[in-house]
Scaffold this active site. Structure first.
Site, PDB file in Angstrom:
ATOM      1  N   GLY A  20      25.296  68.189  28.882  1.00  0.00           N
ATOM      2  CA  GLY A  20      26.003  68.208  27.597  1.00  0.00           C
ATOM      3  C   GLY A  20      26.145  66.824  26.992  1.00  0.00           C
ATOM      4  O   GLY A  20      27.195  66.471  26.461  1.00  0.00           O
ATOM      5  N   CYS A 385      17.281  85.318   7.434  1.00  0.00           N
ATOM      6  CA  CYS A 385      15.864  84.959   7.406  1.00  0.00           C
ATOM      7  C   CYS A 385      14.988  86.160   7.816  1.00  0.00           C
ATOM      8  O   CYS A 385      14.814  87.071   7.026  1.00  0.00           O
ATOM      9  CB  CYS A 385      15.609  83.727   8.259  1.00  0.00           C
ATOM     10  N   GLY A 387      15.826  88.496   9.630  1.00  0.00           N
ATOM     11  CA  GLY A 387      16.750  89.634   9.528  1.00  0.00           C
ATOM     12  C   GLY A 387      16.838  90.141   8.103  1.00  0.00           C
ATOM     13  O   GLY A 387      16.962  91.354   7.855  1.00  0.00           O
ATOM     14  N   HIS A 519      19.291  79.919   6.345  1.00  0.00           N
ATOM     15  CA  HIS A 519      20.081  79.942   7.590  1.00  0.00           C
ATOM     16  C   HIS A 519      21.484  79.381   7.325  1.00  0.00           C
ATOM     17  O   HIS A 519      21.707  78.178   7.507  1.00  0.00           O
ATOM     18  CB  HIS A 519      19.388  79.106   8.671  1.00  0.00           C
ATOM     19  N   GLU A 521      24.051  79.563   9.036  1.00  0.00           N
ATOM     20  CA  GLU A 521      24.706  79.051  10.253  1.00  0.00           C
ATOM     21  C   GLU A 521      24.513  77.553  10.439  1.00  0.00           C
ATOM     22  O   GLU A 521      25.312  76.904  11.125  1.00  0.00           O
ATOM     23  CB  GLU A 521      24.197  79.820  11.486  1.00  0.00           C
TER      24      GLU A 521
HETATM   25  N1  GLN Z   1       9.060  84.655  10.753  1.00  0.00           N
HETATM   26  C1  GLN Z   1       9.657  84.633   9.448  1.00  0.00           C
HETATM   27  C2  GLN Z   1       8.969  83.667   8.515  1.00  0.00           C
HETATM   28  O1  GLN Z   1       8.303  82.752   8.936  1.00  0.00           O
HETATM   29  C3  GLN Z   1      11.145  84.340   9.513  1.00  0.00           C
HETATM   30  C4  GLN Z   1      11.461  82.976  10.036  1.00  0.00           C
HETATM   31  C5  GLN Z   1      12.891  82.829  10.466  1.00  0.00           C
HETATM   32  O2  GLN Z   1      13.580  83.819  10.704  1.00  0.00           O
HETATM   33  N2  GLN Z   1      13.362  81.592  10.567  1.00  0.00           N
HETATM   34  O3  GLN Z   1       9.114  83.801   7.329  1.00  0.00           O
END
Ligand code: GLN
Length: 544
Positions: A20, A385, A387, A519, A521
């Site tokens: 860590g 993404c 998802g 993203h 997050e």
């Molecule tokens: N594989 C997908 C793409 O390249 C999604 C990438 C991801 O989820 N970061 O568009």
């Protein structure tokens, strides 16, 4: 080069890996900030990849992405979350990048006929990375990846030894993070591995100024005295890094051990009785330690055996939970399970479902099954993404009836609802990609603006018209399907300023069903939880 006031703290690791160091570095930086100092954190990774972008998540965990589009080690995520300082491409390097730069210079003839060697050419390049692109920082904390003794790490140790020689010890401090294993049969903590690790460092000409000792129990003063004597370190600079149940306790625990006082003393900085202001950490620890309830969240992905692969997501969920004063009980579900068994078996008690980013075909049907379950049962859903791409495909197939809707990432004979991005705008310039091009560093990476649709759910959640979020993808939902999606109750509620790229979709017949191409997050911090996670969890609690 830096101004003459900037001080460098180098963090090395010994005995074993995975101690860590990133968290330790980030915590020390945050404690120094609590004393009013300006900090910057940097990471040097001795592997030969240019960046972790092409590595499997199983090898290296999550790939963190900065605003400027650098694919970096996940420790940069700890740095940003703990210090709030945005990392840049100047804060993360690897042996691959260092060597590439040296070899490029050699090809350009910049070395004027010299024989190119590890010392001085590679070490100079490392020194340049460490000391360049700084402004008025009080402290730069540089973490050297790997464990002391690794062959790959040697040029880095030589480079930081030289920096200490050149700048003087009053501007450089060496912190060595080690492990004191507890041997139950002996009933004691063992200092020998640390002694050996320090000897190894000394072989490279580095005398640590501080030992940060990971331990599962407090270290007795006589053990500290022994370590100090044998390792040539001041007794008060032998700091216990006690295992804690919650990472947000680390800055508080280190401060209690006097880590910042030791740093100030080393650099001859007056510190009197004044202590670092860590009240914001105390607040977080108090809320996280006394949650008013629990929220059950399913994360349906394919790298669930290695949680490091979802580091920022895990953190962002925790931030969202803390903002709602609850604890997140996260079920990490392997999406392939949802292909073999009924999704309700795994999802029926869940209050929210997240399908995170991902690459490749394996497990996609399971993700789609999870999305169908969330859509039909009105369970709050966030698609990130990949998802989000899967959520669009799910609506196309199961609501619009286009049964062969898919992504060209792994299916070329389909209705290409998600397809390879051939061109897009970046900072006013056109970025272009061709089929079969390089895989490394060529995705749509980093922060891009996104305009939010008036009256949409995301506009209400963010409370602004335009946002900036970080991307890492090669494929994109094709805007030409917007009308069919709309008829199927899925609207594009966020898009790139030129209107061409759908960045957010949401279902209008569902209490909370949002897919984002970016993203979120990556930007969430304990002190600035991301609005999407806060609102998802708020809704999950409300709906029960
Ligand atoms: N594989 C997908 C793409 O390249 C999604 C990438 C991801 O989820 N970061 O568009």
């Amino acid at each position: 080069m830096t101004n003459t006031k900037t001080k460098f703290i180098f963090i090395t690791g010994g005995v074993v890996s995975s101690l860590g160091k990133g968290l330790a570095s980030a915590s020390l930086a945050s404690i120094l900030q609590g004393r009013g100092f300006k900090v910057r954190l940097r990471k040097l990774d001795p592997y030969l990849n240019i960046d972790p972008g092409t590595m499997s998540p199983y090898q290296h965990g999550e790939v963190f992405v900065t605003d400027d589009g650098t694919e970096a080690d996940l420790d940069l995520g700890h740095y940003e979350r703990f210090s709030g300082v945005e990392a840049t491409k100047y804060d993360s390097t690897t042996s691959g990048k260092i060597y590439q730069s040296v070899i490029n210079k050699e090809r350009r003839g910049e070395y004027l006929g010299a024989t190119i060697q590890v010392v001085p050419h590679v070490t100079n390049e490392i020194k340049e990375f460490i000391t360049s692109h700084l402004t008025d920082e009080d402290f730069v904390l540089c973490e050297i990846g790997g464990t002391v003794g690794d062959i790959e790490g040697q040029p880095y140790l030589e480079a930081i030894r030289q920096i200490a020689y050149e700048l003087g010890r009053q501007r450089v401090m060496f912190v060595h993070l080690t492990l004191l294993p507890y041997i139950p049969t002996a009933g004691e903590l063992k200092t020998k591995p640390t002694q050996h690790s320090v000897k190894k460092l000394q072989e490279y000409g580095i005398q640590p100024d501080m030992l940060l000792c990971r331990s599962q129990m407090p270290i007795e003063q006589n053990e500290k005295r022994k370590l100090a004597l044998f390792c040539n370190v001041k007794e008060e600079n032998v700091i216990t890094a006690l295992d804690v149940s919650n990472i947000y306790e680390v800055p508080l625990a280190y401060e209690k051990e006097g880590i910042d006082r030791a740093v100030c003393n080393h650099f001859c900085i007056e510190c009197n009785e004044h202590r670092s202001d860590l009240s914001k950490w105390q607040k977080i620890v108090d809320i996280a330690g006394h949650p008013k309830g629990v929220v059950k969240i399913a994360v349906v992905g394919k790298y669930t055996q290695l949680l490091e692969a979802y580091k920022s997501l895990h953190e962002a969920i925790k931030h969202g939970a803390i903002a709602n004063e609850v604890k997140a009980d996260i079920a990490w579900i392997d999406s392939e399970l949802l292909e073999k068994e009924k999704p309700e078996k795994y999802l029926k008690d869940m209050q929210a479902i997240i399908v995170p980013g991902g690459f490749g075909k394996r497990g996609t049907q399971g993700k789609i099954n999870a999305i169908t379950y969330a859509r039909e049962n009105k369970i709050p859903f966030l698609g990130i993404c990949f998802g989000m791409q899967m959520a669009v495909i799910e609506t196309m197939r199961n609501v619009a009836g286009v049964v062969d809707a898919d992504t060209t990432e792994f299916n070329l004979a389909c209705t290409p609802v998600v397809g390879l991005m051939h061109q897009w705008q970046k900072d006013g310039k056109l970025e272009q990609r061709v089929e079969g091009g390089d895989l490394g560093g060529t995705m749509r990476l980093g922060a891009y603006p996104c305009e939010l649709k008036e009256g949409s759910k995301v506009r209400a959640i963010y409370g602004v018209n335009e946002i900036s979020e970080r991307h890492r993808h090669r494929y994109e939902v094709n805007i030409n399907y917007e009308d069919i999606l709309k008829q199927s109750k899925m609207v594009v509620s966020g898009r790139s300023p030129d209107g061409l790229l759908p960045e957010i979709v949401e279902r209008t017949d569902h209490p909370w069903f949002i897919g984002v191409q970016f993203h979120p997050e990556l930007k969430s911090k304990p002190f600035a939880p991301h609005p999407l996670f806060v609102d998802l969890i708020k809704t999950a609690i409300k709906l029960g």
